[in-house]
Design a protein around this motif. Structure first.
Motif, mmCIF file in Angstrom:
data_model
loop_
_atom_site.group_PDB
_atom_site.id
_atom_site.type_symbol
_atom_site.label_atom_id
_atom_site.label_comp_id
_atom_site.label_asym_id
_atom_site.label_seq_id
_atom_site.Cartn_x
_atom_site.Cartn_y
_atom_site.Cartn_z
ATOM 1 N N VAL A 215 7.030 4.621 -6.807
ATOM 2 C CA VAL A 215 6.183 3.606 -7.431
ATOM 3 C C VAL A 215 6.496 3.501 -8.917
ATOM 4 C CG1 VAL A 215 3.809 3.017 -8.050
ATOM 5 C CG2 VAL A 215 4.354 3.730 -5.715
ATOM 6 N N GLN A 216 6.759 4.630 -9.560
ATOM 7 C CA GLN A 216 7.135 4.591 -10.976
ATOM 8 C C GLN A 216 8.372 3.716 -11.171
ATOM 9 O OE1 GLN A 216 7.756 8.454 -12.726
ATOM 10 N NE2 GLN A 216 8.510 7.624 -14.666
ATOM 11 N N TRP A 217 9.379 3.932 -10.326
ATOM 12 C CA TRP A 217 10.589 3.105 -10.405
ATOM 13 C C TRP A 217 10.279 1.650 -10.076
ATOM 14 C CZ3 TRP A 217 12.623 0.499 -6.145
ATOM 15 C CH2 TRP A 217 13.792 -0.218 -6.406
ATOM 16 N N ALA B 78 19.272 3.737 -13.499
ATOM 17 C CA ALA B 78 18.428 2.959 -12.584
ATOM 18 C C ALA B 78 17.696 1.865 -13.342
ATOM 19 C CB ALA B 78 17.445 3.877 -11.871
ATOM 20 N N LEU B 79 17.132 2.199 -14.492
ATOM 21 C CA LEU B 79 16.387 1.213 -15.270
ATOM 22 C C LEU B 79 17.309 0.120 -15.799
ATOM 23 C CD1 LEU B 79 13.809 3.352 -17.273
ATOM 24 C CD2 LEU B 79 13.630 2.355 -14.982
ATOM 25 N N SER B 80 18.510 0.494 -16.226
ATOM 26 C CA SER B 80 19.432 -0.517 -16.753
ATOM 27 C C SER B 80 19.904 -1.471 -15.664
ATOM 28 C CB SER B 80 20.642 0.158 -17.415
ATOM 29 O OG SER B 80 21.452 0.821 -16.460
ATOM 30 N N ARG C 237 0.794 -1.231 0.000
ATOM 31 C CA ARG C 237 0.000 0.000 0.000
ATOM 32 C C ARG C 237 0.825 1.280 0.000
ATOM 33 N NH1 ARG C 237 -2.126 3.893 -0.683
ATOM 34 N NH2 ARG C 237 -4.270 4.578 -0.281
ATOM 35 N N GLY C 238 2.000 1.271 0.603
ATOM 36 C CA GLY C 238 2.811 2.483 0.713
ATOM 37 C C GLY C 238 3.285 2.989 -0.637
ATOM 38 N N GLN C 239 3.538 4.276 -0.718
ATOM 39 C CA GLN C 239 3.918 4.902 -1.988
ATOM 40 C C GLN C 239 5.336 5.463 -1.995
ATOM 41 O OE1 GLN C 239 1.211 4.870 -4.503
ATOM 42 N NE2 GLN C 239 0.581 3.446 -2.875
ATOM 43 N N HIS C 240 5.996 5.476 -0.853
ATOM 44 C CA HIS C 240 7.353 6.044 -0.745
ATOM 45 C C HIS C 240 8.213 5.146 0.143
ATOM 46 C CE1 HIS C 240 5.586 9.791 -2.264
ATOM 47 N NE2 HIS C 240 4.675 9.678 -1.304
ATOM 48 N N PHE C 241 9.343 4.684 -0.389
ATOM 49 C CA PHE C 241 10.241 3.833 0.402
ATOM 50 C C PHE C 241 11.689 4.085 0.040
ATOM 51 C CE2 PHE C 241 6.268 1.501 0.017
ATOM 52 C CZ PHE C 241 5.966 1.316 1.351
ATOM 53 N N ARG C 242 12.574 3.565 0.865
ATOM 54 C CA ARG C 242 14.005 3.566 0.567
ATOM 55 C C ARG C 242 14.466 2.118 0.453
ATOM 56 N NH1 ARG C 242 14.041 7.693 4.853
ATOM 57 N NH2 ARG C 242 14.305 9.725 3.872
ATOM 58 N N GLU C 243 15.335 1.850 -0.491
ATOM 59 C CA GLU C 243 15.863 0.500 -0.677
ATOM 60 C C GLU C 243 17.380 0.556 -0.753
ATOM 61 O OE1 GLU C 243 13.892 -2.449 -2.576
ATOM 62 O OE2 GLU C 243 12.068 -1.342 -3.023
ATOM 63 N N ARG C 244 17.973 0.977 0.337
ATOM 64 C CA ARG C 244 19.425 1.134 0.379
ATOM 65 C C ARG C 244 20.117 -0.195 0.079
ATOM 66 N NH1 ARG C 244 20.118 6.112 2.465
ATOM 67 N NH2 ARG C 244 18.476 6.929 3.833
ATOM 68 N N GLY C 245 21.180 -0.121 -0.708
ATOM 69 C CA GLY C 245 21.922 -1.323 -1.063
ATOM 70 C C GLY C 245 21.471 -1.952 -2.369
ATOM 71 N N PHE C 246 20.362 -1.505 -2.930
ATOM 72 C CA PHE C 246 19.866 -1.980 -4.214
ATOM 73 C C PHE C 246 20.401 -0.987 -5.253
ATOM 74 C CE2 PHE C 246 15.667 -3.471 -6.453
ATOM 75 C CZ PHE C 246 16.393 -3.755 -7.600
ATOM 76 N N PRO C 247 21.389 -1.384 -6.083
ATOM 77 C CA PRO C 247 22.021 -0.439 -7.001
ATOM 78 C C PRO C 247 21.041 0.341 -7.871
ATOM 79 C CG PRO C 247 23.295 -2.447 -6.928
ATOM 80 C CD PRO C 247 22.037 -2.714 -6.139
#
Length: 213
Positions: free
Chosen positions: A100-102, A61-63, A38-48
């Motif tokens: 969410v777009q990412w 980011a997409l590549s 449900r959340g719309q904003h997060f951090r994913e540290r360590g995920f290149p």
């Protein structure tokens, strides 16, 4: 729907204990994993890929999403070997947040590999969310349910629920919403693919949290 969830009894687990408990239950003979996000904003540290997104490097980011192909393939094969069906429903608010777009590009890879993911417009569940958002949970069969806890957008453990009646009620709510959800590819092509690159990278305000990719 989800009426009993707010009053459910839970045990707080730190991040390490949550991961240990999750995999113990996941490998215990359950037949289904349900994930409601449900959340719309997060951090994913360590995920290149997320780190590049957070720095405003959209194309990079997409590549970098592709780097997860092998790991996601392994995860799906493990679930298949264990006989666990995995379903995920992603609630999306409009306008779509940069995070969410990412995330949808990451989820697109998961779907390509065989993950069962649907999306649903938050407006479509407004009548359910009059008092509170739908719970953000991971449900492992009928044995355990986790509400992931976040601190400033970073995963910090989970609340573990074990009441069979509460798990069954929440799973039934998930199933109802999942049936109302839209095919991922159709939603992606209509709502996500046409969007221009987000202009603020990952620096949107942090909101309430969910499980991560």
């Amino acid at each position: 729907m989800f009426e009993s969830f707010p009053a459910g009894e839970s045990v707080r687990l730190d991040r390490k204990r949550y991961h240990e408990d999750f995999y113990r239950v996941f490998e215990s003979g359950i037949r289904e994993l349900r994930k409601l996000e449900r959340g719309q904003h997060f951090r994913e540290r360590g995920f290149p890929s997320w780190e590049a997104f957070d720095s405003g490097e959209w194309e990079k980011a997409l590549s970098l999403v592709e780097e997860k192909r092998e790991a996601y393939t392994r995860q799906l094969r493990e679930a298949e070997h264990l006989g666990v069906r995995q379903r995920r429903l992603r609630v999306v608010e409009f306008p779509v947040t940069p995070y969410v777009q990412w995330e949808f590009f990451v989820l697109r890879l998961k779907v390509e590999l065989g993950d069962e993911i649907r999306a649903i417009d938050a407006h479509a569940i407004a009548e359910i969310e009059r008092e509170r958002p739908v719970p953000e949970v991971v449900i492992l069969g009928d044995r355990a349910m986790y509400e992931v806890v976040y601190e400033n957008g970073d995963a910090a453990g989970a609340r573990r629920y074990a009441d069979p009646a509460l798990i069954a009620e929440t799973a039934a709510g998930f199933d109802t919403l999942y049936e109302r959800g839209e095919d991922f590819a159709e939603f992606f092509e209509r709502e996500i693919a046409p969007l221009p690159p987000p202009s603020v990278g990952g620096r949107a305000p942090v909101g309430h949290g969910a499980s991560r990719t």
